[in-house]
Design a protein around this motif. Sequence first.
Motif, short mmCIF file in Angstrom:
data_model
loop_
_atom_site.label_atom_id
_atom_site.label_comp_id
_atom_site.label_asym_id
_atom_site.label_seq_id
_atom_site.Cartn_x
_atom_site.Cartn_y
_atom_site.Cartn_z
N THR A 1 -7.34 -29.01 -54.96
CA THR A 1 -6.80 -30.20 -54.31
C THR A 1 -6.38 -31.17 -55.41
N LEU A 2 -5.40 -31.97 -55.13
CA LEU A 2 -4.91 -32.90 -56.15
C LEU A 2 -6.00 -33.90 -56.54
N GLN A 3 -6.76 -34.36 -55.56
CA GLN A 3 -7.79 -35.35 -55.84
C GLN A 3 -8.91 -34.77 -56.73
N ASP A 4 -9.31 -33.52 -56.47
CA ASP A 4 -10.34 -32.89 -57.31
C ASP A 4 -9.80 -32.55 -58.70
N HIS A 5 -8.53 -32.14 -58.74
CA HIS A 5 -7.90 -31.84 -60.03
C HIS A 5 -7.89 -33.08 -60.93
N LEU A 6 -7.59 -34.23 -60.36
CA LEU A 6 -7.54 -35.46 -61.14
C LEU A 6 -8.93 -35.83 -61.66
N LYS A 7 -9.96 -35.58 -60.86
CA LYS A 7 -11.32 -35.90 -61.29
C LYS A 7 -11.82 -34.94 -62.36
N GLU A 8 -11.61 -33.65 -62.13
CA GLU A 8 -12.19 -32.62 -63.00
C GLU A 8 -11.42 -32.43 -64.29
N SER A 9 -10.14 -32.74 -64.30
CA SER A 9 -9.30 -32.44 -65.47
C SER A 9 -8.74 -33.70 -66.13
N HIS A 10 -9.33 -34.84 -65.83
CA HIS A 10 -8.79 -36.10 -66.31
C HIS A 10 -8.58 -36.12 -67.83
N LYS A 11 -9.53 -35.58 -68.57
CA LYS A 11 -9.44 -35.65 -70.04
C LYS A 11 -8.27 -34.87 -70.60
N HIS A 12 -7.78 -33.88 -69.83
CA HIS A 12 -6.65 -33.07 -70.30
C HIS A 12 -5.30 -33.67 -69.90
N ILE A 13 -5.26 -34.42 -68.80
CA ILE A 13 -3.97 -34.80 -68.22
C ILE A 13 -3.71 -36.30 -68.23
N GLU A 14 -4.54 -37.08 -68.90
CA GLU A 14 -4.35 -38.53 -68.86
C GLU A 14 -3.16 -38.99 -69.67
#
Length: 298
Positions: free
Chosen positions: A25-38
């Motif tokens: 889900t987009l919301q979980d992706h943003l939480k779990e992968s924040h350090k890679h995609i910020e």
Amino acid sequence: MNTIKVLDIHLFQKADQSGEFYCNTLQDHLKESHKHIERPHRHNFFLMMFVTKGTGFHDIDFNTYPLKDGSVYFMSPGQVHSWQLSDDVEGFIIFFSQSFFDFHYADLKLKAFPFFASVNFPRLLQLDAGYFSEMRTYFETIRNETVHHYLLKDHMLRNAVSNILILSSRLFLENEKELGFAVSSSYLHTFQAFEKLMEEQFLSQRSVSFYAALLTISGKHLNRICQSVVGLKASEVIAKRTVLEAQRMLVYLDDSLGDIAFKLGFEEYPYFTRFFKKHVGQSPSEFLKRHQINFNKS
């Protein structure tokens, strides 16, 4: 920043997941992968993203697309992107390698789909209410498959991905009737071959005759093909690709303007400045200043 970060699909996967596919889900992706995609970055895989709720903007290679309910985005490997999303954003995001799809479909390749056929084609499909539920069902099916170990799971995933790509292609071509998919397949294939050669050599070769010779056609015919497919002369396609790389280097690298000009094959910085301003409408330094301000805000 000395390089534009290239993200590998393995960065996002759990230990028991296939190395060729990722869905969340987009919301979980943003939480779990924040350090890679910020920060702005590029991928070595294909991306599909479906927004079911929320607002914002999605910047793909300096093209800024609006983000709202029903937005579907498609990205090819190597493209640089970033986004600004509202706190309530919801949806789905899918990554897959080229081999995940191409190796299992002998008569259908990713280049056959309009949004993956050329980097010169738009990357956003905006759904109307009539297709929102159908698209959501496909993405939900994929998400459900990825969190379970069902029989023939990989086949179900590929089928669902194919359904998304086929439905999106039909809608995409209805919305973008001026795109070059109306031309002959031979023109499109030659244009794709031209883009591939250009991607490999544009830093050192910007002559239309050079690429025409490699394609064993005349420069006049290459111009005709480019005009038919993307509405640009061959020289304009080459210049557009050069400008894109210049924009990436200016915003995402720490190199001096002179070093960037040299890396792009310009022996003299003033010539690079004139070339850039002709195509962008701003000098390199003006462009850099404006995007540094936007970058710091994001």
